[in-house]
Design an enzyme around this catalytic site. Sequence first.
Site, PDB file in Angstrom:
ATOM      1  N   ARG A 197      -1.610   8.825  -2.705  1.00 19.22           N
ATOM      2  CA  ARG A 197      -0.257   8.240  -2.612  1.00 19.22           C
ATOM      3  C   ARG A 197       0.781   9.322  -2.385  1.00 19.22           C
ATOM      4  NH1 ARG A 197      -1.781   5.218  -7.810  1.00 19.22           N
ATOM      5  NH2 ARG A 197      -2.993   3.523  -6.951  1.00 19.22           N
ATOM      6  N   PHE A 213      -3.764  -4.005   1.940  1.00 21.33           N
ATOM      7  CA  PHE A 213      -4.541  -4.035   0.682  1.00 21.33           C
ATOM      8  C   PHE A 213      -3.747  -3.293  -0.398  1.00 21.33           C
ATOM      9  CE2 PHE A 213      -7.524  -3.941   4.275  1.00 21.33           C
ATOM     10  CZ  PHE A 213      -8.238  -5.110   4.068  1.00 21.33           C
ATOM     11  N   ASP A 235      -1.377  -8.204   0.548  1.00 21.84           N
ATOM     12  CA  ASP A 235      -2.557  -8.392  -0.295  1.00 21.84           C
ATOM     13  C   ASP A 235      -2.826  -9.891  -0.392  1.00 21.84           C
ATOM     14  OD1 ASP A 235      -3.990  -6.236  -2.399  1.00 21.84           O
ATOM     15  OD2 ASP A 235      -4.309  -8.344  -2.918  1.00 21.84           O
ATOM     16  N   SER A 236      -4.081 -10.228  -0.716  1.00 18.16           N
ATOM     17  CA  SER A 236      -4.420 -11.642  -0.860  1.00 18.16           C
ATOM     18  C   SER A 236      -4.194 -12.132  -2.287  1.00 18.16           C
ATOM     19  CB  SER A 236      -5.875 -11.870  -0.450  1.00 18.16           C
ATOM     20  OG  SER A 236      -6.709 -10.989  -1.161  1.00 18.16           O
ATOM     21  N   ASN A 263      -4.405 -12.733   4.242  1.00 15.15           N
ATOM     22  CA  ASN A 263      -5.661 -12.058   4.527  1.00 15.15           C
ATOM     23  C   ASN A 263      -5.351 -10.977   5.566  1.00 15.15           C
ATOM     24  OD1 ASN A 263      -8.124 -11.235   5.604  1.00 15.15           O
ATOM     25  ND2 ASN A 263      -9.042 -13.253   5.335  1.00 15.15           N
ATOM     26  N   ASP A 284      -6.350   0.427   2.742  1.00 14.05           N
ATOM     27  CA  ASP A 284      -7.172   0.799   1.584  1.00 14.05           C
ATOM     28  C   ASP A 284      -7.948  -0.421   1.070  1.00 14.05           C
ATOM     29  OD1 ASP A 284      -8.204   2.163  -0.602  1.00 14.05           O
ATOM     30  OD2 ASP A 284      -6.415   1.845  -1.833  1.00 14.05           O
ATOM     31  N   CYS A 324     -13.888   3.132  -0.090  1.00 15.55           N
ATOM     32  CA  CYS A 324     -14.351   3.448  -1.449  1.00 15.55           C
ATOM     33  C   CYS A 324     -15.804   3.026  -1.624  1.00 15.55           C
ATOM     34  CB  CYS A 324     -13.442   2.804  -2.492  1.00 15.55           C
ATOM     35  SG  CYS A 324     -13.380   1.020  -2.393  1.00 15.55           S
TER      36      CYS A 324
HETATM   37  N1  SAH Z   1      -4.175   0.503  -2.404  1.00 13.12           N
HETATM   38  C1  SAH Z   1      -4.258  -0.059  -3.733  1.00 13.12           C
HETATM   39  C2  SAH Z   1      -5.662  -0.474  -4.110  1.00 13.12           C
HETATM   40  C3  SAH Z   1      -6.303  -1.480  -3.182  1.00 13.12           C
HETATM   41  S1  SAH Z   1      -7.635  -2.342  -3.898  1.00 13.12           S
HETATM   42  C4  SAH Z   1      -3.644   0.910  -4.728  1.00 13.12           C
HETATM   43  O1  SAH Z   1      -3.263   2.031  -4.345  1.00 13.12           O
HETATM   44  O2  SAH Z   1      -3.513   0.556  -5.902  1.00 13.12           O
HETATM   45  C5  SAH Z   1      -7.986  -3.553  -2.717  1.00 13.12           C
HETATM   46  C6  SAH Z   1      -7.039  -4.728  -2.674  1.00 13.12           C
HETATM   47  O3  SAH Z   1      -7.422  -5.527  -1.568  1.00 13.12           O
HETATM   48  C7  SAH Z   1      -7.048  -5.670  -3.860  1.00 13.12           C
HETATM   49  O4  SAH Z   1      -5.746  -5.758  -4.370  1.00 13.12           O
HETATM   50  C8  SAH Z   1      -7.477  -7.046  -3.300  1.00 13.12           C
HETATM   51  O5  SAH Z   1      -6.752  -8.111  -3.859  1.00 13.12           O
HETATM   52  C9  SAH Z   1      -7.145  -6.894  -1.851  1.00 13.12           C
HETATM   53  N2  SAH Z   1      -7.928  -7.663  -0.871  1.00 13.12           N
HETATM   54  C10 SAH Z   1      -9.266  -7.786  -0.785  1.00 13.12           C
HETATM   55  N3  SAH Z   1      -9.611  -8.457   0.326  1.00 13.12           N
HETATM   56  C11 SAH Z   1      -8.454  -8.747   0.985  1.00 13.12           C
HETATM   57  C12 SAH Z   1      -8.137  -9.403   2.217  1.00 13.12           C
HETATM   58  N4  SAH Z   1      -9.101  -9.857   3.018  1.00 13.12           N
HETATM   59  N5  SAH Z   1      -6.848  -9.506   2.576  1.00 13.12           N
HETATM   60  C13 SAH Z   1      -5.870  -9.032   1.780  1.00 13.12           C
HETATM   61  N6  SAH Z   1      -6.108  -8.388   0.622  1.00 13.12           N
HETATM   62  C14 SAH Z   1      -7.379  -8.261   0.224  1.00 13.12           C
END
Ligand code: SAH
Length: 380
Positions: A197, A213, A235-236, A263, A284, A324
């Site tokens: 970050r 995400f 985010d979803s 999504n 991410d 990850c």
């Molecule tokens: N970048 C974040 C961590 C991401 S974790 C940080 O720094 O804290 C991954 C995230 O992706 C989760 O919040 C989950 O809700 C979301 N997610 C998973 N599949 C998804 C999709 N298809 N569309 C949108 N969000 C999604």
Amino acid sequence: MLGRHPWVFSGAIDSVGSELEPGDIADVVASDGRFLARGMVNTRSQIVLRLLTWDEAELVDAAFWENRLRRAASLRPPSDAARMVHAESDGLPGLVADRYHDHWVLQVSAAGIERHKTDIVRAIARSFSPRGIYERSDVDGRDKEGLPKRAGLIEGEEPPELFTVQERTHDARSVALLVDVRNGHKTGTYLDQAESRRAVAARANGADVLNLFSYTGGFALHAAHAGAKSVINVDSSAEALALSERAAAENQLSSRISHERANVFDLIRTYRDEGRTFDIVVCDPPKFASGAAQVDKAARAYKDLSRLAFGLVRPGGYLATFSCSGLVTADLFQKIVWSASAEARRDAQIVGRFAQSPDHPVLLAFPEGEYLKGLLVRVL
Ligand code: SAH
């Protein structure tokens, strides 16, 4: 065994004492009876042994757990939140422990640790005097060890409904993240991305940022703090976005941070069709591969995402893209991002590499502990 890798698979062992129960401490001996190592047994798991020591004189008693915990803690500088124990990489296979202020949150994924949990909790209490010790052992994989999922208070005070964690920024100030240890992902937040970050934020002054995400908005808060003109969190999860909105308000950054519940795979196609572009795109996603059989499919998903993300980056802008999935190596990931760039018909150069934050160390003997990788790529 000579490589000091902490896992022993069933095929590597001639026989296991029939009296041994899951979680018992046992010695591994060579065919001539020579001591090799000592660890935690679980004949119900494919990983029959998780080794704790290669020193015959080192007994696994109350002092052992305390020593390992103190050794792990000595790596972590003071901060509001940190991973205090990174399992195998800290010589404690199957135990993750995160600290939020004075509260510890444990995640137990091996029968041996479950069996010795009382000793471990006592050792934490004695060494660190936390206000409370909470458990988030509701992780996948517990079933492979014959353990049910479990979450709840172990000892001391209940954690607050939300923690406010001040996370250090690239300019040595801080932003406040909100963490829900009961319902959040992992033990509440992604401590492993703190370093990334800051690195992304260092390029964010004046930028329009798309944070794919986003979870609770960590990258967005850092980028907006660093002077980003606008940040869109996608985010979803409604819960994650709600916390992100609250955090943006608490940091007085709401005017530059917006939220889209969608999504990602759909939204980035919509943005592409609308011709929208950004100076920085952060991507991410969650773990796509949890077994070797899923690596190919995961690689395709990472490539699709990166290709579409490349299409949204303005010339001269940046894509920060992450994986990850431990099974997708840094080498493979770089190849995936390269082929995504080629398919997107973009020339791009690697200007930074990301890894999990230093409170998630990697034991040399256990390269599997290195799961998070990312590339900062400048689009030419
Ligand atoms: N970048 C974040 C961590 C991401 S974790 C940080 O720094 O804290 C991954 C995230 O992706 C989760 O919040 C989950 O809700 C979301 N997610 C998973 N599949 C998804 C999709 N298809 N569309 C949108 N969000 C999604």
